[in-house]
Design an enzyme around this catalytic site. Structure first.
Site, mmCIF file in Angstrom:
data_model
loop_
_atom_site.group_PDB
_atom_site.id
_atom_site.type_symbol
_atom_site.label_atom_id
_atom_site.label_comp_id
_atom_site.label_asym_id
_atom_site.label_seq_id
_atom_site.Cartn_x
_atom_site.Cartn_y
_atom_site.Cartn_z
ATOM 1 N N ASP A 1 50.005 39.321 32.564
ATOM 2 C CA ASP A 1 49.280 38.393 33.417
ATOM 3 C C ASP A 1 49.867 37.319 33.699
ATOM 4 O O ASP A 1 50.464 36.367 33.555
ATOM 5 C CB ASP A 1 48.438 37.987 32.005
ATOM 6 C CG ASP A 1 47.503 37.021 32.335
ATOM 7 O OD1 ASP A 1 47.234 36.596 33.630
ATOM 8 O OD2 ASP A 1 46.786 36.937 31.798
ATOM 9 N N ILE A 2 49.783 36.831 35.429
ATOM 10 C CA ILE A 2 50.158 36.135 35.887
ATOM 11 C C ILE A 2 50.220 34.674 36.308
ATOM 12 O O ILE A 2 50.781 33.859 36.162
ATOM 13 C CB ILE A 2 49.849 35.981 37.677
ATOM 14 C CG1 ILE A 2 48.548 35.833 38.092
ATOM 15 C CG2 ILE A 2 50.843 37.297 37.940
ATOM 16 C CD1 ILE A 2 48.872 35.802 39.926
ATOM 17 N N ASN B 1 49.364 38.094 46.322
ATOM 18 C CA ASN B 1 48.416 39.459 47.330
ATOM 19 C C ASN B 1 47.009 39.008 45.448
ATOM 20 O O ASN B 1 46.827 39.308 46.134
ATOM 21 C CB ASN B 1 48.581 41.081 46.881
ATOM 22 C CG ASN B 1 46.860 41.633 47.062
ATOM 23 O OD1 ASN B 1 46.555 41.513 47.768
ATOM 24 N ND2 ASN B 1 47.339 42.135 45.149
ATOM 25 N N TYR C 1 35.974 30.504 45.817
ATOM 26 C CA TYR C 1 36.577 32.035 46.362
ATOM 27 C C TYR C 1 37.383 31.083 47.638
ATOM 28 O O TYR C 1 38.776 31.267 47.482
ATOM 29 C CB TYR C 1 36.002 32.893 45.778
ATOM 30 C CG TYR C 1 37.388 34.095 46.686
ATOM 31 C CD1 TYR C 1 38.132 34.525 46.285
ATOM 32 C CD2 TYR C 1 36.530 34.190 47.720
ATOM 33 C CE1 TYR C 1 39.104 35.100 46.824
ATOM 34 C CE2 TYR C 1 37.831 35.246 48.105
ATOM 35 C CZ TYR C 1 38.890 36.279 47.986
ATOM 36 O OH TYR C 1 39.548 36.786 48.049
ATOM 37 N N LYS D 1 41.303 29.740 48.575
ATOM 38 C CA LYS D 1 42.523 31.043 49.597
ATOM 39 C C LYS D 1 42.671 30.167 50.769
ATOM 40 O O LYS D 1 43.413 30.072 51.020
ATOM 41 C CB LYS D 1 40.804 32.057 49.926
ATOM 42 C CG LYS D 1 40.957 33.451 48.760
ATOM 43 C CD LYS D 1 42.428 33.589 48.709
ATOM 44 C CE LYS D 1 42.324 34.683 48.053
ATOM 45 N NZ LYS D 1 43.226 35.133 47.563
ATOM 46 N N ILE E 1 37.135 44.108 53.399
ATOM 47 C CA ILE E 1 38.250 45.717 53.566
ATOM 48 C C ILE E 1 37.501 46.491 52.086
ATOM 49 O O ILE E 1 36.930 46.096 51.680
ATOM 50 C CB ILE E 1 39.816 44.870 52.902
ATOM 51 C CG1 ILE E 1 40.768 44.276 53.941
ATOM 52 C CG2 ILE E 1 41.031 46.219 52.635
ATOM 53 C CD1 ILE E 1 40.425 44.346 55.534
#
Length: 253
Positions: free
Chosen positions: A62-63, A89, A154, A158, A187
């Site tokens: 878990d980063i 990412n 969100y 970013k 995407i």
């Protein structure tokens, strides 16, 4: 990436590698001869990412956890002895509108999309600087360059990541480290399913995305992975501070 790479290929660390863009990126680098540490929360999806490509080493983490950046960098150095490319990412999408925001919806987005990349990049600096310098590629979003009602947090995380990209590019250039970003548009990933949306909601979003993309379709994770690889390549050694849209013309259309 250092142009004097070892004959075994460069070493690449990819977060969020269990699915979507992260999986495609890890596999694209490995298929091209890189050695990849694929980081994600769950072992099962990471094993699928590594299937058929022995150059990929899965690493479940878990980063956002305390001490995770140092452990992840330690793992890549213990495994491969070096680090040439870091791909930030991993990301999560909320969906709350102003008036319905709650701390438990805000914090995970900032922790995963902004704080974790900052701390992981910081932890990786000594390794990236060694042997002449390395490359960082952040994954942003084309929506960060325009309004996104109903999903503003969100987009805000970013957009902030893009500012970090430009700032780090200037800060780290004297150390031989390049920092760039890709900004994907619509995407074809499972991000809607991961948010728990119904099939009807997902289809509505897909239709809206296609209608607002001049090329008339959604992109693929592999197309974004191609852009990431190009920004990390030795041939891009004079490119830093760039944010490359991979969005079918959505931002300019």
């Amino acid at each position: 990436m250092n142009t004097a790479q070892h004959t075994q290929g460069p070493v690449v660390l990819v977060t969020g590698a269990g699915s979507g863009i992260g999986r495609a990126t890890a596999r694209a680098f490995a298929a091209d001869g890189a050695r990849v540490l694929a980081v994600g929360r769950r072992e099962g999806p990471l094993a699928e990412t590594a299937e058929g490509l022995p150059g990929i080493r899965p690493y479940a983490a878990d980063i956002t956890a305390d001490g995770a950046p140092e452990r992840i960098v330690g793992a890549v150095l213990d495994t491969y002895g070096r680090l040439d490319v870091l791909v930030n990412n991993a990301g999560i999408v909320g969906g709350q509108t102003l008036g319905a925001l709650a701390p438990d919806g805000i914090r995970p987005q900032f922790d995963t999309n902004l704080f974790a990349p900052a701390l992981l990049t910081q932890a990786a600096l000594p390794a990236l600087e060694a042997d002449g310098g390395g490359a960082v590629v952040n994954v942003s979003t084309s929506v960060g360059q325009r309004a996104w009602p109903g999903n503003s947090l969100y987009a805000a995380t970013k957009t902030a990541l893009e500012l970090l990209t430009r700032s780090w590019a200037v800060e780290l250039a004297p150390r031989g480290i390049r920092v760039n970003a890709v900004a994907p548009g619509a995407i074809g990933t499972a991000i809607g399913e991961n948010r728990g949306l119904s099939e009807e909601e997902i289809e509505e979003i897909r239709a809206w995305q296609i209608a607002h993309t001049p090329m008339g379709r959604r992109g693929t994770p592999e197309e974004v992975a191609w852009a990431i690889r190009q920004l990390a390549a030795p041939e891009a050694s004079f490119v830093t501070g760039a944010v490359l849209p991979v969005d079918g013309g959505a931002v300019v259309g």
